[in-house]
Design an enzyme around this catalytic site. Structure first.
Site, PDB file in Angstrom:
ATOM      1  N   HIS A 119       0.890  -1.115  -0.049  1.00 24.84           N
ATOM      2  CA  HIS A 119      -0.064   0.085   0.032  1.00 24.84           C
ATOM      3  C   HIS A 119       0.834   1.161   0.056  1.00 24.84           C
ATOM      4  CE1 HIS A 119      -4.007  -1.957   1.797  1.00 24.84           C
ATOM      5  NE2 HIS A 119      -3.276  -2.765   0.785  1.00 24.84           N
TER       6      HIS A 119
ATOM      7  N   TYR B  85       4.244   6.867  10.069  1.00 26.68           N
ATOM      8  CA  TYR B  85       3.380   5.673   9.730  1.00 26.68           C
ATOM      9  C   TYR B  85       4.321   4.450   8.878  1.00 26.68           C
ATOM     10  CZ  TYR B  85      -0.533   2.798   8.676  1.00 26.68           C
ATOM     11  OH  TYR B  85      -1.605   1.875   8.547  1.00 26.68           O
TER      12      TYR B  85
ATOM     13  N   LYS C 268       2.152   0.221  15.212  1.00 26.92           N
ATOM     14  CA  LYS C 268       3.807   0.124  15.028  1.00 26.92           C
ATOM     15  C   LYS C 268       4.212  -1.030  15.873  1.00 26.92           C
ATOM     16  CE  LYS C 268       4.239   2.993  13.116  1.00 26.92           C
ATOM     17  NZ  LYS C 268       4.991   2.911  11.963  1.00 26.92           N
TER      18      LYS C 268
ATOM     19  N   PRO D  81      -2.938   0.153  18.960  1.00 23.82           N
ATOM     20  CA  PRO D  81      -2.721  -0.172  17.763  1.00 23.82           C
ATOM     21  C   PRO D  81      -2.936   0.659  16.618  1.00 23.82           C
ATOM     22  CG  PRO D  81      -4.861  -1.170  18.711  1.00 23.82           C
ATOM     23  CD  PRO D  81      -3.892  -0.401  19.836  1.00 23.82           C
TER      24      PRO D  81
ATOM     25  N   TYR E 112      -9.024   4.718   8.276  1.00 20.46           N
ATOM     26  CA  TYR E 112      -8.952   5.218   9.441  1.00 20.46           C
ATOM     27  C   TYR E 112     -10.103   6.407   9.618  1.00 20.46           C
ATOM     28  CZ  TYR E 112      -4.484   2.963  10.569  1.00 20.46           C
ATOM     29  OH  TYR E 112      -3.393   2.146  10.770  1.00 20.46           O
TER      30      TYR E 112
HETATM   31  C1  DHB Z   1      -4.422  -3.372  11.236  1.00 26.37           C
HETATM   32  C2  DHB Z   1      -4.135  -3.215  12.715  1.00 26.37           C
HETATM   33  C3  DHB Z   1      -3.823  -1.962  13.069  1.00 26.37           C
HETATM   34  O1  DHB Z   1      -3.464  -1.798  14.095  1.00 26.37           O
HETATM   35  C4  DHB Z   1      -3.702  -0.935  12.263  1.00 26.37           C
HETATM   36  O2  DHB Z   1      -3.347   0.313  12.722  1.00 26.37           O
HETATM   37  C5  DHB Z   1      -3.940  -1.028  10.900  1.00 26.37           C
HETATM   38  C6  DHB Z   1      -4.414  -2.401  10.404  1.00 26.37           C
HETATM   39  C7  DHB Z   1      -4.764  -4.933  10.889  1.00 26.37           C
HETATM   40  O3  DHB Z   1      -4.952  -5.678  11.590  1.00 26.37           O
HETATM   41  O4  DHB Z   1      -4.757  -4.953   9.584  1.00 26.37           O
END
Ligand code: DHB
Length: 391
Positions: free
Chosen positions: A72, A384, A296, A292, A200
């Site tokens: 991506h 990111y 990271k 999450p 997001y």
């Molecule tokens: C996923 C998990 C995450 O914590 C995140 O920020 C983006 C993607 C995932 O499980 O695909």
């Protein structure tokens, strides 16, 4: 039993450590309480930074990732029912790979076993001993019997709940923690992708995240009460919540399908200091938990492990101890930066239960700024994709 590096924990941190040490001619044994089947099926996150991808590729365990993972080059931030793209690659020069953590674990276990590695599955580390001596010991229990693994160094890769961190005496460690009044409800569904890139989103009802695992399998999350039980939610209710939170002005709709996995995870930020004690070195979740939202967690664990491998190599090959002595310093500075980014993403994208509107409006202002200023978007992108954490 004896080895050079005794590794407690066979998750991504322990496995990558063992793999990298092997490539440098340093021997290790992994003590892991879960079975191989369980390790290989635990659904976790799935975003790999460019540096993590490069490492797996360069060390010969990237073949399936390159075949099955998805590259991506951007993410979408969605608010006020409208999407805004952050072009990660244009802004920060890196990309991300969507490939499940347990797939990485499968590839690593298979590579380690092909190289005749010792991974002791279903072996529970009970206690660590003589950490301040030159011959520390891991006591573990397997098949109802007690065993000892004597080593030169112990690597604590056993996660937040493992025994390693608590083996640093109370008086010698400081823990920093923040809990959040929400969790993430996560699902896996058999459905076509709804978007080429991750979304997001912040909605009045809270956060949601649209991610993917493959063209057929989609991963999604939405902010929920951390005390709730996933079984309280029917598939219809889950889809309704996700549809509501991701809805746009222009009639975008999420593709639905059978949900075959659901669960709730709590959310916390945590760091222990120092990350080492005597001959014990902590890596990954044993030392730090990030929320999450910044994706990271595993990437930070990989960075700890790389630092540790360099330090161990300098010690074994050149008798140098300065990198080992500096391990905490190197890793903690980076961990706090990742902590800051994860906390910032979390704060910007979740509804806080006690907020009467002030914070929500600030969040919208922040999202507008991040998606309209190239400087602000670049800051997000650097974090990111991970270049913000490179040395
Ligand atoms: C996923 C998990 C995450 O914590 C995140 O920020 C983006 C993607 C995932 O499980 O695909």
């Amino acid at each position: 039993m004896r080895t050079q590096v005794g590794i407690v924990g066979g998750g991504p941190a322990g496995l990558i450590l063992s793999h990298l040490l092997h490539l440098r001619g340093i021997e290790s044994v992994i003590v892991e309480f879960r079975s191989r089947e369980r390790l290989e099926s635990e659904v976790r996150a799935g975003v790999l930074e460019q540096g993590t991808v490069d490492l797996l590729r360069e060390t010969g365990v990237g073949e399936r990732m390159d075949r099955e993972g998805a590259v991506h080059e951007g993410i979408e931030l969605r608010f006020n029912r409208q999407g805004h793209r952050i072009p990660l690659s244009d802004l920060a020069g890196g990309r991300i790979m969507l490939y499940g953590q347990h797939e990485v674990v499968k590839d690593l276990i298979s590579a380690r076993l092909d190289a005749d590695a010792q991974i002791l599955f279903e072996a529970e580390a009970v206690s660590l001993h003589d950490l301040e001596s030159q011959k520390p010991t891991i006591r573990y229990r397997k098949d109802n019997e007690d065993h000892e693994l004597r080593c030169d160094f112990v690597a604590g890769c056993d996660g937040y709940h493992g025994v390693c961190r608590s083996s640093i005496p109370d008086g010698a460690r400081t823990e920093y923690e923040r809990k959040y009044p929400f969790g993430w409800f996560g699902i896996l569904a058999e459905a076509p992708r709804s978007s080429e890139e991750l979304i997001y989103t912040l909605h009045e009802r809270g956060f949601a995240l649209i991610s993917t695992r493959s063209p057929e399998i989609q991963r999604m999350y939405f902010q929920c009460d951390p005390e709730d039980d996933a079984e309280n939610w029917s598939d219809e209710q889950i889809w309704e919540e996700l549809q509501t939170r991701t809805e746009t002005h222009d009639g975008w709709a999420l593709n639905e399908g059978p949900i075959f996995e659901k669960g709730i995870v709590g959310m916390r930020s945590f760091i222990v200091e120092p990350m080492q004690y005597g001959r014990l070195y902590l890596a990954g979740d044993a030392a730090h938990i990030v929320t999450p939202t910044g994706a990271k967690g595993m990437n930070l664990a990989v960075r700890d492990v790389r630092t540790l491998v360099e330090a161990l190599q300098a010690w074994y090959k050149k008798g140098q101890s300065d990198l080992l002595e500096n391990y905490t310093n190197t890793c903690l500075r980076r961990a706090w930066k990742a902590q800051r980014f994860s906390w910032w993403m979390t704060s910007m994208l979740h509804r806080y239960p006690d907020d009467e509107g002030f914070q929500h409006n600030l969040q919208l202002a922040e999202l507008e700024y991040v998606t309209s200023s190239r400087a602000a978007a670049t800051s997000l992108a650097e974090n990111y994709v991970g270049v913000a954490f490179d040395e």
